[in-house]
Design an enzyme around this catalytic site. Sequence first.
Site, PDB file in Angstrom:
ATOM      1  N   GLY A   7       0.831  -1.197   0.000  1.00 22.43           N
ATOM      2  CA  GLY A   7       0.000   0.000   0.000  1.00 22.43           C
ATOM      3  C   GLY A   7       0.861   1.241   0.000  1.00 22.43           C
ATOM      4  N   GLN A  45       3.045  10.056   1.034  1.00 20.48           N
ATOM      5  CA  GLN A  45       4.333   9.351   1.119  1.00 20.48           C
ATOM      6  C   GLN A  45       5.225   9.643  -0.072  1.00 20.48           C
ATOM      7  OE1 GLN A  45       2.394   5.340   2.090  1.00 20.48           O
ATOM      8  NE2 GLN A  45       4.350   5.220   3.156  1.00 20.48           N
ATOM      9  N   CYS A  85       5.634  -0.091   7.332  1.00 24.62           N
ATOM     10  CA  CYS A  85       5.309   1.050   6.478  1.00 24.62           C
ATOM     11  C   CYS A  85       6.527   1.401   5.636  1.00 24.62           C
ATOM     12  CB  CYS A  85       4.921   2.239   7.360  1.00 24.62           C
ATOM     13  SG  CYS A  85       4.555   3.733   6.441  1.00 24.62           S
ATOM     14  N   LEU A  86       6.314   1.711   4.370  1.00 26.75           N
ATOM     15  CA  LEU A  86       7.426   2.065   3.478  1.00 26.75           C
ATOM     16  C   LEU A  86       8.133   3.340   3.940  1.00 26.75           C
ATOM     17  CD1 LEU A  86       5.933   1.286  -0.059  1.00 26.75           C
ATOM     18  CD2 LEU A  86       7.543  -0.088   1.274  1.00 26.75           C
ATOM     19  N   HIS A 115      -4.554   1.636   7.391  1.00 29.39           N
ATOM     20  CA  HIS A 115      -3.194   2.188   7.456  1.00 29.39           C
ATOM     21  C   HIS A 115      -3.017   3.324   6.440  1.00 29.39           C
ATOM     22  CE1 HIS A 115       1.334   1.562   7.792  1.00 29.39           C
ATOM     23  NE2 HIS A 115       1.224   2.295   6.697  1.00 29.39           N
ATOM     24  N   GLU A 116      -3.451   3.084   5.203  1.00 28.83           N
ATOM     25  CA  GLU A 116      -3.249   4.087   4.154  1.00 28.83           C
ATOM     26  C   GLU A 116      -4.149   5.305   4.352  1.00 28.83           C
ATOM     27  OE1 GLU A 116      -0.643   3.710   2.572  1.00 28.83           O
ATOM     28  OE2 GLU A 116      -0.395   1.583   2.971  1.00 28.83           O
ATOM     29  N   HIS A 136      -2.682   7.695   6.777  1.00 29.76           N
ATOM     30  CA  HIS A 136      -1.618   8.540   6.213  1.00 29.76           C
ATOM     31  C   HIS A 136      -2.192   9.877   5.733  1.00 29.76           C
ATOM     32  CE1 HIS A 136       2.200   6.468   6.121  1.00 29.76           C
ATOM     33  NE2 HIS A 136       1.662   5.351   5.650  1.00 29.76           N
TER      34      HIS A 136
HETATM   35 CO    CO Z   1       2.495   3.445   5.565  1.00 35.58          CO
END
Ligand code: CO
Length: 159
Positions: free
Chosen positions: A48, A53, A90-91, A132-133, A136
Amino acid sequence: MALRKVLDMEHYEKELRRKSRTVEKFDQRLASLLDDMAETMYAAPGVGLAAPQVGILRKAVVIDVGEGLVELVNPQILRTEGEREWTEGCLSVPGYWGLTKRPEKVWVRAQNRNGEWFEKEGEDMFGLAMIHEIEHLDGILYVDHVIGGLQPDKADEEE
Ligand code: CO
């Protein structure tokens, strides 16, 4: 399509903490952003990615937990059900994971890249990814919910 740079907490905490704005134009620019986000997510690889991000403060996310690509524009959580523990990463927080308590099931309303509204129900990995997304987009990161602190990635330790 083009790869975008994924912002990480160490360098971009301020940016990742900002709230994203509603998408109002469903144009080629949005389509390119979503295409680039998907490419960036797959290249990472991740399951995701949210627009902030990659430094774009717009309410757009892409998700693929192995069941196909899902794009959510202006997503809203309608309701949730249950609670369970997850291991989450998380990235934007590379090299770590953590335990979180999250709903078991989530119902989301969102627009597609053409502006059409739809509803999506999710549980397991897909439900977690949606929550989660979407967080963000409000400048919230999973590290805010983590139980017992962040854990270093085992794969990284072994390298
Ligand atoms: Co994330």
